[in-house]
Design a protein around this motif. Structure first.
Motif: not given
Length: 712
Positions: A287-288, A520-522, A572, A686-688
């Motif tokens: 996911p990162f 954080n983390p989600p 974000y 998507r955004q991380e």
């Protein structure tokens, strides 16, 4: 049929190059497919409505049924469609006659059954760009005059198109399967069919690429600096993957179905459908999306195994009588185990260090139902329809997070070791449909219906669950849909022109969805989102204006939006107001935002599909043909949080087939071009941590190949 339904023939699937359920939106407006990093999270939307939930404890708002058997989870429904008799996409609540309630719609796949008295077969071979090789074949063998055997096998695949840091190409396809059916007639009025199937996939898949860097957080800065040091330039067309944990996807699906049809005399028919299915899907994702030694996962593997058994008994009366009916009983048993291995390390941020956890979520569900639908002919042209389904769900679930190895440093608060078991929930529900049909002319019918659909309760147990996030015994209330529909179904000019038009208005209460908490983390939780509405118009036109020429146009205008969703996650860098401020669309207050009035995610307002085919003889033994299709969708936001950077602009792409075939239809050779004009788009954004990722789409590239089909 007094409902909105798009029927897709095997010929249409073949001409458009559609092999998987995930590709059906190319032919069906108002249907969208939402790919995810894990097979269990893949989902469909109908009329803008679907379920995107990070849990094994919820069903989908869009159901999938194979040979009349509803599938428990979407993870087992993204399959190849080979040797099918027909595919139907039914829109709106479908809780009456399809075994299990689906509040938004249903994809129904009916495979070909063995044909008694016939011996023969068929094959199809396609080869094209990216080493795309699709092979399938079928053989039907008559076993005397009272039985027949039908065997279908296939293997589909293509090379990957995302360059990984390990030199491998990712987002390949490699799927395969075999199906065998046996039909016998033990008595003159009884037909028994037994179908067994295995299908699987083993792919280097689920690879995302960087789209945009906007981060100001330590996480995002680490990702950006490392990616740029490796020569990666983010952008919509970036196809260079950057990950440490190599993505993959595997699946194995076994099922056995028994169908019995008995003529009771006088036009009455008794039918039984028994089925057992065992599905295993697993995957590995990063996911990162980084191979930085400062921020990555050494392991994030997810495996979901489920088993389901269904039994349905149905009796149908003669349809030509003034009063006709269908009635039945249904039993459904389901259990699932979802195991996720997580190993994080090197997270450079205060309060977070090394940890290794194994999360296990289980869910058990038993559903029983009785249903019936009556049709009463008031006059030869006027029919009244009424149906009801009474259901009982009984379900329970567990969560367990276990530590593996030795922790190093401080463990973040959203990954504590704990176990939780819900109380068993029992819920009774009533679904219904009533309406009227009126024949204005022999081939022109008007209809109107009102219906209530139901999707059972679930549990707020996700892989990121914490004790604090579990409230009210983790229950998630049932989802209820009410829909009103009017339409016309008509044919003109000796049935050479078909014109169908539908208008609908649907309301969904207690919509079940995933909500991200401001941690954080989600941390992700499952909640009821209050209410949403879907309103629109659908059009279907098919014409045969001249010998050998056929034209088609399907279109939809859909306005699907939230009307009561005040606890949605913020995106974000969303503009913020001080805590305690009134909620307003487009601003974040206390870590949440309201989505009231905003369109649903992955819901194009406009969509249409057009097709044209012309065939003409070129000699006594051969004919030539050309077939073209075009699919278009307006812009969508890929995530419910309405981040303006998670948008895909409107796009459309064309497919073309040119070839010839023998006069007896036994041999066909064609040159095909998919995405003729090389239109570019992505299937998800998507955004991380302020870094935007995308899922490049295989369909978003021109592919050229040749197809050979034959019958014997």
């Amino acid at each position: 049929m007094p409902i909105s339904v798009i029927a897709v023939s095997p010929v249409a699937l073949d001409q458009a190059g559609i092999a998987s359920t995930s590709e059906l939106p190319q032919l069906v407006p108002g249907l969208t497919f939402n790919p995810a990093g894990e097979a269990k999270l893949n989902s469909f939307n109908v009329r803008g409505v679907g379920t995107y939930a990070l849990t094994a404890t919820l069903e989908s708002s869009v159901g999938v049924a194979v040979d009349g058997v509803p599938l428990a989870r979407v993870g087992g429904s993204i399959t190849d469609m080979v040797d099918v008799e027909r595919v139907e996409v039914l829109k709106g609540p479908q809780g009456m006659l399809f075994g299990k309630n689906a509040t938004a719609g249903l994809i129904s796949i009916v495979n070909r059954k063995p044909e008694i008295g016939t011996t023969g077969g068929a094959f199809n071979v396609e080869y094209g760009s990216h080493n795309e090789l699709n092979i399938d074949g079928v053989a039907n063998v008559a076993l005397g005059d009272k039985a027949a055997l039908r065997v279908t096998a296939w293997k589909y695949g293509h090379d990957g198109f995302i360059e990984g840091p390990d030199g491998q190409d990712y987002n390949q396809k490699n799927s395969y399967g075999i199906r065998a059916g046996l039909t016998i007639e033990p008595a003159p009025d009884v037909t028994v069919t037994i179908i067994g199937q295995y299908d699987g996939r083993d792919e280097r898949a689920n690879a995302n690429t960087h789209r945009l860097f906007t981060a100001t957080t330590p996480f995002g800065i680490i990702v950006e600096n490392w990616a740029r040091s490796r020569g990666i330039t983010p952008g919509p067309r970036n196809e260079q993957g950057e990950f440490f944990a190599s993505p993959y996807a595997k699946g194995n699906n076994y099922y056995l179905t028994g169908l019995v049809d008995a003529d009771l005399g006088g036009g009455y028919t008794l039918s039984s459908v028994s089925s057992y299915r065992s599905v295993s899907v697993e995957g590995h994702m990063d996911p990162f999306v980084t191979s930085s030694p400062l921020l990555h996962l050494t392991r994030l593997e997810d495996r979901e195994d489920y088993d389901q058994f269904t039994q349905e008994l149905r009796i149908a009366s003669p349809s030509e009588k003034p009063l006709s009916f269908v009635a039945g009983l249904f039993y459904y048993q389901f259990k699932v185990k979802d195991v996720q291995d997580q190993n994080f390390f090197g997270l450079v941020q205060p309060g977070i260090s090394n940890f290794y956890r194994v999360n296990t979520v289980t869910d058990k569900l038993r559903n029983v139902a009785a249903f019936g639908e009556l049709t009463y002919r008031v006059t030869p042209g006027l029919r009244l329809i009424g149906g009801i389904r009474i259901s009982n769900d009984r379900t329970s679930a567990t969560f367990d997070r276990a530590r593996v190895g030795t922790d190093t440093g401080i463990i973040p608060g959203n990954v504590p070791v704990f176990s939780y078991a819900t109380k068993r929930v029992s819920y009774d529900a009533v679904s219904y449909r009533f309406g009227a049909q009126f024949d204005v002319a022999p081939d022109v019918m008007l209809y109107a219906t009102a219906s209530r659909g139901y999707k059972g309760p679930g549990f707020n147990l996700t892989q990121t669950s914490t004790p604090a996030s579990i409230i009210d015994d983790a229950r998630v209330a049932p989802e209820i849909a009410k829909s009103y529909e009017i339409g016309i179904k008509s044919q003109f000019f000796d049935r050479r022109l078909t014109f169908n038009l539908t208008a609908f208005d649907s309301t969904f209460d207690n919509f079940q969805t995933t909500v991200g908490l401001p941690t954080n983390p989600p941390t992700f939780v499952i909640q009821n989102a209050g209410q949403l509405k879907s309103t629109g118009v659908e059009l279907e036109i098919n014409a045969r204006p001249a010998q050998g020429l056929s034209l088609g146009l399907n279109g939809a205008y859909i306005d699907a939006r939230y009307t009561d969703f005040d606890n949605a996650a913020c995106y974000y860098n969303e503009p913020t107001l001080p805590a305690g401020s009134p909620l307003a669309p487009g601003v974040c207050v206390g870590g949440v935002q309201t989505l009231d009035g905003w369109s649903l995610a992955v819901s194009p307002k406009w969509s249409f599909n057009a097709s044209a085919r012309y065939e003409a003889p070129i000699s006594p033994d051969f004919s030539a043909f050309v077939n073209a299709t075009y699919s278009w969708r307006s812009s969508v936001v890929y995530e419910a949080r309405r981040d303006p950077l998670e948008v895909q602009n409107g796009y459309g792409f064309a497919n073309l087939n040119i070839g010839f075939k023998t006069a007896d239809d036994n041999i066909s050779v064609a040159l095909y071009v998919r995405n003729l004009f090389d239109e570019h788009f992505v299937s998800r954004v998507r955004q991380e941590f302020g870094v935007y990722y995308q899922a490049p789409a295989y369909e978003a590239r021109r592919r050229i190949g040749i197809q050979l089909s034959g019958k014997f």
